[in-house]
Motif scaffolding. Structure first.
Motif: not given
Ligand code: PFF
Length: 459
Positions: A252-259
């Motif tokens: 989830k963290t990786a997804l949020q940072v990427t977005i």
């Protein structure tokens, strides 16, 4: 060694993690580079390819870096030594360390330019300058011997100041203040640009696909930029991952940072092109878009004085939270692997990297430095500064390749699953897709980009 016995510093909150990691990702790459390469390579056709690279390769590699770092609780080199002792895998970290030194050396120079432009904006120096004069001003500035180095030193001292504060009380604390500030500025600039009469032409430039410009070079550039923009391939996210608590959901963290990184890049484009087109200005491709074209735009824009200050402050802030993350890769390495105190590691790394960067800055005009070991070809006509940028374009995808292979083939699936589910605390449905991405998709595509860059480099 003794350091391992001490409690490692870490991020203190969920928001702090996102602010620090997004702060690393969001930088000059988003606001300076993404808009102009998008313009050069055909607007939305390029954006579509870029988004595919981000989703298919960038996101899985960010998750890989986070999980390698958090599992090992160690810096970029130590993480591989701990998880694959007695093997050459640690060289992936060493390569990252070298990339960090190289990237920070030139990043500090360009970030110094942004500080100089904050100063010029505040002192109203763009006013009444014709476009050609603005071009001469920029060219004269970056090729001059002293002034760019003075600003580079100022910027590097700011970076050092944040890192000296530590992970929680330095990096996290400042990111939590600076990132919302950055978002606020970019939203203000977007509102200004999008409400200008004639803004729609800039929007269509950015979003109307022109597939004829989508060359192989465009695709390669999209992938290379995905690495740079997301701070991948050199252990930054391994180092930051090692500071993430075991309670956080890494996927989830990786997804949020990427977005966050992607949204800010798009917003930067939406702040720049509508304004440029509204005043009937031809967007220059390259570094000049921000340092020459935009001052020209601000000259003609109602309220341009204020907006020019805001814009260059935005660039400087974005650069600072990124440079901090690059310095941290080096500092964590020396502190944990070599037993140097964090303070000494931070100071001496900053001194060494600043000297290298100052030399690169001099090769923009003052010193004519030729690399003796490259025999022939275009590269010799480049200054050392450009050469460093090219070199980092190759190192990041190469580092990313080894990181993907490490997670895909060296780590056990059960260990990967254990890390992304926090030892089974929750279920995730993406493990097979993730492993397919790091085993197959990423390695193949990165290998294509890497060899293309290598041949371009040596030709
Ligand atoms: N992601 C940063 C940018 O877009 O400007 C630059 C960067 C930071 C690259 C950290 C690599 C890195 F490890």
């Amino acid at each position: 060694m003794e350091n391992n016995k001490l409690q490692r510093d870490s991020f203190g909150s969920k928001f702090g993690i996102i602010a620090a990691a997004a702060g690393s990702a969001i930088g000059l790459g988003n606001i300076w580079k993404f808009p102009y390469i998008t313009g050069v390579y055909g607007g939305s056709a390029f954006i579509i390819v870029y988004l595919l690279c981000i989703a298919g390769i960038g996101l899985p590699i960010m998750l890989s870096e986070f999980l390698i770092g958090r599992r090992a609780q160690a810096n970029a080199v130590g993480a591989f030594k701990k998880q694959a002792p007695g093997t050459p895998w640690f060289l992936t970290g060493t390569l990252g360390l070298a990339a960090a030194v190289i990237i920070l050396s030139f990043y500090g120079v360009v970030a110094g330019w942004t500080l100089d432009y904050v100063f010029r904006a505040i002192t109203n120096q763009f006013a009444n300058m014709a476009p050609a004069q603005l071009g001469d001003m920029f060219g004269g500035f970056i090729t001059s011997p002293v002034r760019p180095i003075v600003w580079q030193v100022v910027f590097m001292l700011l970076t050092l100041g944040v890192v000296l504060g530590g992970v929680k009380d330095g990096i996290e604390k400042y990111s939590k203040i600076l990132m919302p500030f950055l978002l606020g500025i970019i939203v203000i600039l977007n509102i200004r640009a999008l409400t200008l009469p004639g803004a729609s032409e800039g929007i269509s430039f950015l979003f109307k696909p022109d597939f004829s410009k989508l060359s192989a070079a465009a695709v390669l550039s999209a992938l290379g930029h995905a690495f740079f923009s997301l701070s991948l391939g050199m252990g930054t996210m391994i180092t930051y991952g090692s500071y993430i608590s075991k309670k956080e959901n890494l996927g989830k963290t990786a997804l949020q940072v990427t977005i966050a990184d992607t949204v800010i890049a798009l917003l930067a484009g939406l702040a720049i092109f509508p304004a440029v087109f509204a005043f009937g200005i031809e967007p220059s491709a390259g570094p000049g878009l921000v340092f020459i074209t935009l001052p020209n735009v601000f000259n003609q824009m109602p309220g341009g004085y204020i907006f020019s200050i805001l814009f260059f402050v935005l660039l400087a802030v974005a650069a600072l939270t990124s440079s901090v993350s690059i310095l941290e890769v080096v500092v964590a390495y020396f502190a944990e692997e070599k037993g140097v105190s964090r303070k000494a590691a931070a100071i001496w790394s900053t001194v060494a990297i600043t000297i290298l960067g100052a030399f690169e800055s001099l090769t923009n005009g003052t010193v004519n430095f030729k690399l003796p070991f490259l025999k022939s070809g275009e590269i010799l006509s480049l200054g050392f500064f450009d050469w460093m940028i090219e070199l980092s374009d190759m190192m990041l995808p190469l580092g990313g390749l080894f990181i993907a292979l490490f997670v895909g083939y060296k780590m056990l699936r059960k260990d990967v699953e254990d890390e992304v589910t926090n030892s089974g605390a929750f279920k995730v449905g993406y493990v097979s897709a993730f492993l397919f991405a790091v085993k197959v998709i990423a390695p193949i595509l990165i290998a294509i980009v890497f060899f293309n860059n290598l041949f371009g480099f040596l030709k």
